[in-house]
Design a protein around this motif. Structure first.
Motif, PDB file in Angstrom:
ATOM      1  N   ASN A   1      14.365 -19.442   8.897  1.00 57.63           N
ATOM      2  CA  ASN A   1      14.167 -18.389  10.117  1.00 57.63           C
ATOM      3  C   ASN A   1      15.262 -18.421  11.008  1.00 57.63           C
ATOM      4  O   ASN A   1      16.460 -19.351  10.812  1.00 57.63           O
ATOM      5  CB  ASN A   1      12.826 -18.361  10.756  1.00 57.63           C
ATOM      6  N   VAL A   2      15.419 -17.403  11.983  1.00 58.86           N
ATOM      7  CA  VAL A   2      16.746 -17.201  12.917  1.00 58.86           C
ATOM      8  C   VAL A   2      16.674 -18.482  13.795  1.00 58.86           C
ATOM      9  O   VAL A   2      17.639 -19.111  14.067  1.00 58.86           O
ATOM     10  CB  VAL A   2      16.575 -15.904  13.627  1.00 58.86           C
ATOM     11  N   GLU A   3      15.584 -19.052  14.163  1.00 59.04           N
ATOM     12  CA  GLU A   3      15.473 -20.177  15.174  1.00 59.04           C
ATOM     13  C   GLU A   3      16.284 -21.111  14.421  1.00 59.04           C
ATOM     14  O   GLU A   3      17.035 -22.098  15.268  1.00 59.04           O
ATOM     15  CB  GLU A   3      13.944 -20.443  15.622  1.00 59.04           C
ATOM     16  N   LYS A   4      15.533 -21.729  13.232  1.00 58.82           N
ATOM     17  CA  LYS A   4      16.325 -22.978  12.445  1.00 58.82           C
ATOM     18  C   LYS A   4      17.747 -22.418  12.263  1.00 58.82           C
ATOM     19  O   LYS A   4      18.619 -23.531  12.401  1.00 58.82           O
ATOM     20  CB  LYS A   4      15.723 -22.936  11.146  1.00 58.82           C
ATOM     21  N   GLU A   5      18.201 -21.502  12.071  1.00 60.29           N
ATOM     22  CA  GLU A   5      19.585 -20.908  11.762  1.00 60.29           C
ATOM     23  C   GLU A   5      20.428 -21.293  12.978  1.00 60.29           C
ATOM     24  O   GLU A   5      21.539 -21.724  12.954  1.00 60.29           O
ATOM     25  CB  GLU A   5      19.676 -19.411  11.470  1.00 60.29           C
ATOM     26  N   LYS A   6      19.979 -20.914  14.148  1.00 60.71           N
ATOM     27  CA  LYS A   6      20.483 -21.020  15.457  1.00 60.71           C
ATOM     28  C   LYS A   6      20.908 -22.652  15.751  1.00 60.71           C
ATOM     29  O   LYS A   6      21.869 -23.010  16.190  1.00 60.71           O
ATOM     30  CB  LYS A   6      20.115 -20.225  16.416  1.00 60.71           C
ATOM     31  N   GLU A   7      19.674 -23.377  15.632  1.00 62.56           N
ATOM     32  CA  GLU A   7      19.800 -24.806  15.947  1.00 62.56           C
ATOM     33  C   GLU A   7      20.708 -25.573  14.911  1.00 62.56           C
ATOM     34  O   GLU A   7      21.139 -26.483  15.443  1.00 62.56           O
ATOM     35  CB  GLU A   7      18.222 -25.249  16.167  1.00 62.56           C
ATOM     36  N   LEU A   8      20.590 -25.386  13.733  1.00 63.47           N
ATOM     37  CA  LEU A   8      21.247 -26.149  12.837  1.00 63.47           C
ATOM     38  C   LEU A   8      22.592 -25.708  12.517  1.00 63.47           C
ATOM     39  O   LEU A   8      23.680 -26.396  12.124  1.00 63.47           O
ATOM     40  CB  LEU A   8      20.412 -26.179  11.574  1.00 63.47           C
ATOM     41  N   LEU A   9      22.931 -24.735  12.838  1.00 64.70           N
ATOM     42  CA  LEU A   9      24.261 -24.013  12.669  1.00 64.70           C
ATOM     43  C   LEU A   9      24.461 -23.799  11.272  1.00 64.70           C
ATOM     44  O   LEU A   9      25.545 -24.116  10.561  1.00 64.70           O
ATOM     45  CB  LEU A   9      25.336 -24.726  13.232  1.00 64.70           C
ATOM     46  N   LEU A  10      23.164 -23.445  10.530  1.00 64.89           N
ATOM     47  CA  LEU A  10      23.292 -23.250   9.050  1.00 64.89           C
ATOM     48  C   LEU A  10      22.611 -21.704   8.597  1.00 64.89           C
ATOM     49  O   LEU A  10      21.527 -21.472   9.314  1.00 64.89           O
ATOM     50  CB  LEU A  10      22.651 -24.248   8.354  1.00 64.89           C
ATOM     51  N   PRO A  11      23.448 -20.904   7.950  1.00 63.27           N
ATOM     52  CA  PRO A  11      22.875 -19.731   7.508  1.00 63.27           C
ATOM     53  C   PRO A  11      21.201 -19.989   6.622  1.00 63.27           C
ATOM     54  O   PRO A  11      21.384 -20.870   6.278  1.00 63.27           O
ATOM     55  CB  PRO A  11      24.034 -19.155   6.482  1.00 63.27           C
TER      56      PRO A  11
ATOM     57  N   ILE B   1      25.155 -30.265   4.468  1.00 63.41           N
ATOM     58  CA  ILE B   1      24.198 -30.280   5.767  1.00 63.41           C
ATOM     59  C   ILE B   1      23.924 -31.409   6.272  1.00 63.41           C
ATOM     60  O   ILE B   1      23.552 -31.422   7.409  1.00 63.41           O
ATOM     61  CB  ILE B   1      23.117 -29.470   5.321  1.00 63.41           C
ATOM     62  N   ASP B   2      23.874 -32.520   5.290  1.00 61.47           N
ATOM     63  CA  ASP B   2      23.342 -33.911   6.098  1.00 61.47           C
ATOM     64  C   ASP B   2      24.302 -34.746   6.695  1.00 61.47           C
ATOM     65  O   ASP B   2      24.290 -35.623   7.233  1.00 61.47           O
ATOM     66  CB  ASP B   2      22.637 -34.784   4.984  1.00 61.47           C
ATOM     67  N   GLU B   3      25.381 -34.033   7.034  1.00 56.01           N
ATOM     68  CA  GLU B   3      26.587 -34.383   7.941  1.00 56.01           C
ATOM     69  C   GLU B   3      26.734 -33.568   9.086  1.00 56.01           C
ATOM     70  O   GLU B   3      27.733 -33.569   9.901  1.00 56.01           O
ATOM     71  CB  GLU B   3      27.956 -34.782   7.172  1.00 56.01           C
ATOM     72  N   SER B   4      25.733 -32.952   9.452  1.00 58.47           N
ATOM     73  CA  SER B   4      25.812 -31.845  10.707  1.00 58.47           C
ATOM     74  C   SER B   4      25.321 -32.750  11.915  1.00 58.47           C
ATOM     75  O   SER B   4      25.681 -32.152  13.015  1.00 58.47           O
ATOM     76  CB  SER B   4      24.734 -30.954  10.467  1.00 58.47           C
ATOM     77  N   GLY B   5      25.069 -34.016  11.898  1.00 58.11           N
ATOM     78  CA  GLY B   5      24.650 -34.510  13.027  1.00 58.11           C
ATOM     79  C   GLY B   5      23.368 -34.520  13.780  1.00 58.11           C
ATOM     80  O   GLY B   5      22.965 -34.713  14.567  1.00 58.11           O
ATOM     81  N   LYS B   6      22.528 -33.553  12.904  1.00 57.16           N
ATOM     82  CA  LYS B   6      21.478 -33.110  13.404  1.00 57.16           C
ATOM     83  C   LYS B   6      20.189 -34.282  12.927  1.00 57.16           C
ATOM     84  O   LYS B   6      20.478 -34.601  11.856  1.00 57.16           O
ATOM     85  CB  LYS B   6      21.116 -31.663  13.056  1.00 57.16           C
ATOM     86  N   ASP B   7      19.021 -34.090  13.373  1.00 55.40           N
ATOM     87  CA  ASP B   7      17.907 -34.791  12.986  1.00 55.40           C
ATOM     88  C   ASP B   7      17.258 -33.802  11.882  1.00 55.40           C
ATOM     89  O   ASP B   7      16.143 -33.018  12.261  1.00 55.40           O
ATOM     90  CB  ASP B   7      17.087 -35.201  14.152  1.00 55.40           C
ATOM     91  N   LEU B   8      17.725 -33.635  10.749  1.00 45.31           N
ATOM     92  CA  LEU B   8      17.182 -32.976   9.732  1.00 45.31           C
ATOM     93  C   LEU B   8      15.954 -32.758   9.452  1.00 45.31           C
ATOM     94  O   LEU B   8      15.189 -31.892   8.829  1.00 45.31           O
ATOM     95  CB  LEU B   8      18.020 -32.727   8.580  1.00 45.31           C
ATOM     96  N   GLU B   9      15.198 -34.277   9.408  1.00 46.88           N
ATOM     97  CA  GLU B   9      13.714 -34.448   9.206  1.00 46.88           C
ATOM     98  C   GLU B   9      13.104 -33.739   9.950  1.00 46.88           C
ATOM     99  O   GLU B   9      12.026 -33.386   9.443  1.00 46.88           O
ATOM    100  CB  GLU B   9      13.515 -36.105   9.213  1.00 46.88           C
ATOM    101  N   ARG B  10      13.309 -33.562  11.030  1.00 46.11           N
ATOM    102  CA  ARG B  10      12.530 -32.728  12.028  1.00 46.11           C
ATOM    103  C   ARG B  10      12.312 -31.373  11.682  1.00 46.11           C
ATOM    104  O   ARG B  10      11.310 -30.566  12.232  1.00 46.11           O
ATOM    105  CB  ARG B  10      13.129 -32.922  13.618  1.00 46.11           C
ATOM    106  N   PHE B  11      13.277 -30.822  10.777  1.00 46.79           N
ATOM    107  CA  PHE B  11      13.226 -29.400  10.309  1.00 46.79           C
ATOM    108  C   PHE B  11      12.779 -29.404   8.863  1.00 46.79           C
ATOM    109  O   PHE B  11      12.878 -28.277   8.193  1.00 46.79           O
ATOM    110  CB  PHE B  11      14.690 -28.826  10.336  1.00 46.79           C
TER     111      PHE B  11
END
Length: 256
Positions: free
Chosen positions: A36-46, A5-15
């Motif tokens: 929640n669904v919002e996080k799921e869609k933005e992070l592309l993680l179930p 998950i930490d190689e997703s390229g997203k700013d995970l700390e924000r989440f």
């Protein structure tokens, strides 16, 4: 494409992504909740809880590093199971995913070999299964697991598989746990259906360790850039067996 998950390229700390340094052999534990669904869609993680145990000196120091890593893995597994309302006395199926004939993809097989079950005990509630791959059996792993869950009245599932990483330093040194389940063969094909609580009807915990490296992370020759290639280190067989014994130790210690 990413498995960790930490190689997703997203700013995970924000989440809400956090990292805790253990203070021993540079081991750290990271955590992220996708609730929640919002996080799921933005992070592309179930949706689910994610832990990553990083143990960069696992193969370089003495057995104390392995012992500490086993303890951390066991503790996080216990937390995930408790949060999913799974009792250690419930019927539990451990599934070793991957291709047992390929060293870098054989983690699941070796974990299954090292997990102890008392098969002759009429009160045994622990089951283990290594389904091999679709091209060897003609049966999708998801279908096998779903049949076993229904037929044996399994109450929870733990799946173990090898992952891929974009960092050579993390090969065999990071363990990702999740309550979101896992898709068999997701790194190399699109044949698998995700094994998860929503798809098989019981809580599903995944354990994954990267033993394959994305070629794009190495900036290889022009030909290699045309298509993503999964690479492995030459000593991968030894490290896979070592990590398998570590994971199996955590699972064996967890069971009554």
């Amino acid at each position: 494409m990413f498995d960790l998950i930490d190689e997703s390229g997203k700013d995970l700390e924000r989440f809400g992504y956090t990292v805790k340094q253990i203070g021993f052999a540079d081991i750290s534990v990271a955590f992220l909740e996708v609730e929640n669904v919002e996080k799921e869609k933005e992070l592309l993680l179930p949706q689910g809880s994610y832990y990553i145990i990083n143990s960069p000196n696992l193969y370089d120091y003495d057995e104390s590093v392995k012992e500490r890593t086993v303890f951390l893995l066991q503790d996080r597994l216990k937390t995930l199971l408790e949060n999913q309302k799974v009792d250690v006395n419930d019927k539990l199926l451990i599934v070793g995913l991957g291709n047992p004939d390929i060293d870098a993809d054989s983690l699941g097989k070796y974990v299954i070999d090292d997990v102890y079950i008392d098969a002759l005990n009429e009160n045994n509630k622990l089951y283990k299964f290594c389904p091999n791959i679709y091209f060897s059996t003609g049966i999708k792993t998801f279908d096998m697991v779903a049949i076993l869950v229904q037929g044996l009245e399994i109450q929870s599932v733990i799946v173990v598989d090898a992952l891929a990483t974009s960092s050579i330093e993390r090969l065999g040194r990071s363990i990702q746990l999740s309550s979101a389940g896992m898709t068999p063969g997701s790194g190399v094909n699109k044949l698998g259906n995700r094994i998860s609580h929503s798809s098989i009807g019981v809580p599903c915990i995944s354990i994954g360790v990267p033993f394959m490296l994305y070629s794009s992370s190495l900036n290889l020759a022009h030909e290699a850039k045309k298509e993503e290639i999964l690479l492995t280190p030459k000593d991968v067989s030894q490290n896979v067996k070592y990590m398998a014994s570590l994971i199996a130790s955590a699972l064996n210690n967890l069971m009554p």
